[in-house]
Design an enzyme around this catalytic site. Structure first.
Site, PDB file in Angstrom:
ATOM      1  N   ASP A 100     -16.960 -18.191   3.387  1.00 49.65           N
ATOM      2  CA  ASP A 100     -16.529 -17.911   2.500  1.00 49.65           C
ATOM      3  C   ASP A 100     -15.485 -16.692   1.619  1.00 49.65           C
ATOM      4  O   ASP A 100     -14.926 -16.585   1.472  1.00 49.65           O
ATOM      5  CB  ASP A 100     -16.948 -18.813   1.372  1.00 49.65           C
ATOM      6  CG  ASP A 100     -17.960 -18.174   0.372  1.00 49.65           C
ATOM      7  OD1 ASP A 100     -18.780 -17.400   0.554  1.00 49.65           O
ATOM      8  OD2 ASP A 100     -18.400 -19.107  -0.530  1.00 49.65           O
ATOM      9  N   GLY A 101     -15.922 -16.138   2.435  1.00 46.18           N
ATOM     10  CA  GLY A 101     -15.954 -14.413   2.043  1.00 46.18           C
ATOM     11  C   GLY A 101     -16.846 -13.391   1.208  1.00 46.18           C
ATOM     12  O   GLY A 101     -16.419 -12.747   1.066  1.00 46.18           O
ATOM     13  N   GLU A 102     -17.987 -13.871   0.974  1.00 46.41           N
ATOM     14  CA  GLU A 102     -18.806 -13.099   0.064  1.00 46.41           C
ATOM     15  C   GLU A 102     -19.130 -12.140   1.011  1.00 46.41           C
ATOM     16  O   GLU A 102     -19.642 -12.124   2.017  1.00 46.41           O
ATOM     17  CB  GLU A 102     -19.703 -14.503  -0.041  1.00 46.41           C
ATOM     18  CG  GLU A 102     -18.879 -14.955  -0.970  1.00 46.41           C
ATOM     19  CD  GLU A 102     -20.046 -16.433  -2.131  1.00 46.41           C
ATOM     20  OE1 GLU A 102     -21.554 -16.570  -1.718  1.00 46.41           O
ATOM     21  OE2 GLU A 102     -19.654 -17.198  -2.833  1.00 46.41           O
ATOM     22  N   LYS A 153      13.598  12.113 -12.016  1.00 42.53           N
ATOM     23  CA  LYS A 153      13.386  10.871 -11.305  1.00 42.53           C
ATOM     24  C   LYS A 153      12.931   9.515 -12.498  1.00 42.53           C
ATOM     25  O   LYS A 153      12.322  10.325 -13.573  1.00 42.53           O
ATOM     26  CB  LYS A 153      12.319  10.557 -10.701  1.00 42.53           C
ATOM     27  CG  LYS A 153      11.717   9.398  -9.993  1.00 42.53           C
ATOM     28  CD  LYS A 153      10.825   9.412  -8.912  1.00 42.53           C
ATOM     29  CE  LYS A 153       9.361   9.533  -9.902  1.00 42.53           C
ATOM     30  NZ  LYS A 153       8.812   9.189  -8.913  1.00 42.53           N
ATOM     31  N   ARG A 166      10.989   5.208 -13.578  1.00 42.87           N
ATOM     32  CA  ARG A 166      11.189   4.536 -12.499  1.00 42.87           C
ATOM     33  C   ARG A 166      10.881   3.300 -13.779  1.00 42.87           C
ATOM     34  O   ARG A 166       9.976   2.410 -14.445  1.00 42.87           O
ATOM     35  CB  ARG A 166       9.208   4.657 -12.578  1.00 42.87           C
ATOM     36  CG  ARG A 166       8.316   3.231 -11.262  1.00 42.87           C
ATOM     37  CD  ARG A 166       7.030   3.621 -11.308  1.00 42.87           C
ATOM     38  NE  ARG A 166       7.373   4.809 -10.061  1.00 42.87           N
ATOM     39  CZ  ARG A 166       6.852   5.389  -9.294  1.00 42.87           C
ATOM     40  NH1 ARG A 166       7.318   3.998  -8.512  1.00 42.87           N
ATOM     41  NH2 ARG A 166       6.364   6.234  -8.278  1.00 42.87           N
ATOM     42  N   ASP A 189       2.944  15.364  -3.634  1.00 42.72           N
ATOM     43  CA  ASP A 189       2.778  14.199  -4.308  1.00 42.72           C
ATOM     44  C   ASP A 189       0.988  13.842  -3.848  1.00 42.72           C
ATOM     45  O   ASP A 189       0.725  14.373  -2.901  1.00 42.72           O
ATOM     46  CB  ASP A 189       3.088  13.510  -3.904  1.00 42.72           C
ATOM     47  CG  ASP A 189       3.357  12.057  -5.462  1.00 42.72           C
ATOM     48  OD1 ASP A 189       2.939  11.912  -6.346  1.00 42.72           O
ATOM     49  OD2 ASP A 189       4.299  11.146  -5.270  1.00 42.72           O
ATOM     50  N   ASP A 218       2.630   5.594  -1.281  1.00 41.93           N
ATOM     51  CA  ASP A 218       2.181   4.247  -1.557  1.00 41.93           C
ATOM     52  C   ASP A 218       4.167   3.637  -0.350  1.00 41.93           C
ATOM     53  O   ASP A 218       3.081   3.515   1.402  1.00 41.93           O
ATOM     54  CB  ASP A 218       2.765   3.861  -3.046  1.00 41.93           C
ATOM     55  CG  ASP A 218       1.871   2.601  -2.813  1.00 41.93           C
ATOM     56  OD1 ASP A 218       1.554   1.475  -1.522  1.00 41.93           O
ATOM     57  OD2 ASP A 218       1.875   1.431  -4.222  1.00 41.93           O
ATOM     58  N   GLY A 228       9.132   5.281  -1.335  1.00 41.73           N
ATOM     59  CA  GLY A 228      10.422   4.689  -1.694  1.00 41.73           C
ATOM     60  C   GLY A 228      11.185   6.056  -2.178  1.00 41.73           C
ATOM     61  O   GLY A 228      12.222   6.423  -1.754  1.00 41.73           O
ATOM     62  N   THR A 229      10.213   6.713  -3.093  1.00 41.74           N
ATOM     63  CA  THR A 229      10.592   7.193  -3.851  1.00 41.74           C
ATOM     64  C   THR A 229      10.856   8.656  -3.243  1.00 41.74           C
ATOM     65  O   THR A 229      11.740   9.625  -2.484  1.00 41.74           O
ATOM     66  CB  THR A 229       9.480   7.701  -5.064  1.00 41.74           C
ATOM     67  OG1 THR A 229       9.175   6.484  -5.524  1.00 41.74           O
ATOM     68  CG2 THR A 229       9.684   8.429  -5.951  1.00 41.74           C
TER      69      THR A 229
END
Length: 326
Positions: A39-41, A199, A201, A225, A229, A232-233
């Site tokens: 179950d993923g535990e 910029k 956001r 930076d 992630d 885009g920025t």
């Protein structure tokens, strides 16, 4: 009484980095079994005695963030119940760090919640690399050491010939990154002042790039930076830098989060190179031609060695890992 032994454990998120850290420290990784029930535990078994030992657990809480965080909490609990002397949590990447304040009404401060969870589970010290916001150190009531990746990245830029004292400029992708950009600029000893992209956001993972404050005309631009992630920025910012006359543009960052279309955006971007550390383990499908990886294993390994010997780590924040003879 015998002195406590130093033991290193790697959980699932970044085993290649953990092995490099172990090689740097000169201590083999200790034996552990990490399994998942149907179950993923998470089921963890420490396969050797750690009673009275000083233990360092290496785990980046990167994607899948919740799975890796839960695995870490369970490991801390197992170590505490097995009578470890010290439980030192090594976080090359601290997940949930972007939720460090209330930006809107009725929002949680999840970075603080994670700090509370680590403490309550039984951690006695935390060692992290490049937190999204430095004030997260204050979320802990246990010793918290905050290492910086910028000196390692500065070394790479100098030794590869990318950083040129007269012809390079450091660019911050937003006003919030100015301190980080100034630090890199000082390490590189550039003549040009730091430039910054204006910029805003409007919502998470969406940024609107405006104008550049500073001169990038004819320069080799180096954007910095803490993480990339969705990319885009940073790719929009690079295009703006090139439109303002930069000769080339590079980006350096500590954490390769690489969500969604990040890899495609970076490969198709105007960047000459994308330079990141191995704080997050990247699968082969997320690696691309422009990507360069700088390992943080020696930096983290030296910090672990010094902490285990009760030595100061303050020199690790200085030029030992930054500028070398040019």
């Amino acid at each position: 009484m015998p002195e406590p032994k130093l033991k290193l454990f790697s959980l699932s998120s970044n085993e290649p980095l953990a092995q490099k850290i172990a090689d740097s420290v000169g201590v083999p990784l200790s034996r552990i079994s990490v399994k998942r029930f149907a179950d993923g535990e998470v089921q963890i078994n420490i396969e050797e005695s750690i009673r009275g030992d000083n233990v360092f657990v290496i785990q980046s809480t990167s994607a899948p963030v919740n799975d890796n965080l839960m695995e870490l909490l369970i490991m801390i609990d197992a170590l505490r119940r097995a009578s470890a002397n010290q439980i030192n949590v090594v976080l090359p990447y601290y997940g949930y760090a972007r939720q460090d304040r209330k930006a809107r009404s009725r929002e949680p401060i999840t970075a603080k919640l994670v700090a509370n969870m680590l403490e309550r589970a039984g951690a006695t010290r935390v060692l992290a690399l490049d937190l999204h916001a430095a004030q997260i150190q204050g979320f802990f009531d246990i010793p918290m050491d905050h290492l910086q990746g910028a000196p390692l990245l500065a070394d790479y830029l100098i030794e590869s010939g990318i950083a040129d004292k007269k012809n390079s400029v450091v660019v911050s992708p937003d006003h919030g990154g100015m301190t980080r950009a100034r630090n890199l600029n000082n390490m590189l000893e550039l003549e040009s002042p730091v430039a910054v992209i204006d910029k805003r956001r409007p919502k998470p993972n969406v940024a609107e790039v405006g104008s550049i404050v500073g001169d990038v005309q004819g320069k080799i631009a180096i954007m910095i930076d803490d993480m990339i992630d969705t990319a885009g920025t940073i790719t929009q910012g690079a295009e703006l830098v090139m439109q303002h006359g930069a000769k080339e543009v590079y980006v350096v960052a500590s954490h390769a989060v690489f969500s969604g279309p990040a890899v495609e955006r970076l490969q198709n971007s105007v960047f000459t190179k994308v330079i990141l550390t191995d704080s997050i383990n990247l699968p082969e499908e997320k690696k691309f031609e422009k990507l360069e990886i700088v390992s943080v294993s020696e930096l983290i390994g030296e910090a672990i060695r010094r902490i285990s010997k009760n030595e100061a780590i303050s020199s690790l924040f200085k030029n030992r890992f930054s500028r070398r003879t040019r």
